[in-house]
Design an enzyme around this catalytic site. Sequence first.
Site, short mmCIF file in Angstrom:
data_model
loop_
_atom_site.label_atom_id
_atom_site.label_comp_id
_atom_site.label_asym_id
_atom_site.label_seq_id
_atom_site.Cartn_x
_atom_site.Cartn_y
_atom_site.Cartn_z
N CYS A 116 7.68 12.53 51.70
CA CYS A 116 8.34 13.95 51.50
C CYS A 116 7.54 15.22 52.02
CB CYS A 116 8.73 14.23 50.10
SG CYS A 116 9.59 15.93 49.82
N CYS A 135 6.69 17.50 48.55
CA CYS A 135 5.97 17.15 47.31
C CYS A 135 4.92 15.92 47.96
CB CYS A 135 6.67 16.87 46.41
SG CYS A 135 7.72 15.40 46.52
N CYS A 139 14.84 13.53 47.95
CA CYS A 139 13.76 13.22 47.35
C CYS A 139 13.81 13.07 45.86
CB CYS A 139 12.53 14.09 47.76
SG CYS A 139 11.07 13.72 46.88
N CYS A 183 11.11 15.78 44.07
CA CYS A 183 11.47 17.24 44.09
C CYS A 183 12.42 17.63 44.39
CB CYS A 183 10.41 17.52 44.97
SG CYS A 183 10.75 17.48 46.86
N CYS A 228 19.98 9.12 57.79
CA CYS A 228 19.83 10.04 59.00
C CYS A 228 19.10 11.23 58.32
CB CYS A 228 21.45 10.39 59.32
SG CYS A 228 21.29 11.75 60.84
#
Length: 137
Positions: free
Chosen positions: A49, A52, A95, A98, A120
Amino acid sequence: MAVSKVEKSEEEWRAILSPEQFRILREKGTELKGTGEYNKFFGEGIYNCAGCGTPLYKSTTKFDSGCGWPAFFEGLLGAINRSPDPDGRRTEITCAACGGHLGHVFKGEGFKTPTDERHCVNSVSVKFISENTSASL
């Protein structure tokens, strides 16, 4: 796999993310088709991510779907949440740590992948960590 929650205020997110990352990760935007850094990239490693740093996808699950954005057929266990998109047609992926917007997941499109799914993902939502780099950490 349990994911540690990451909570920040809007000001804290703005301080650590670029304006484009903030627009996509925090405001659920979308990068322009075919413009993302990882659309045609196929290095070996992990996609984390961009907000984070939580590991989200292995490079071995990435495939060329031709859609104009990076595509993966599955995320790491427990790393990605799914929820109905406000448009009523799609499923948003975020995510799990976060809540950063990654993109959307589609099922049943007929890709020859083990899950028949296409995650995607906006390139700006992830950061690639090379297998060589991660092995030396």
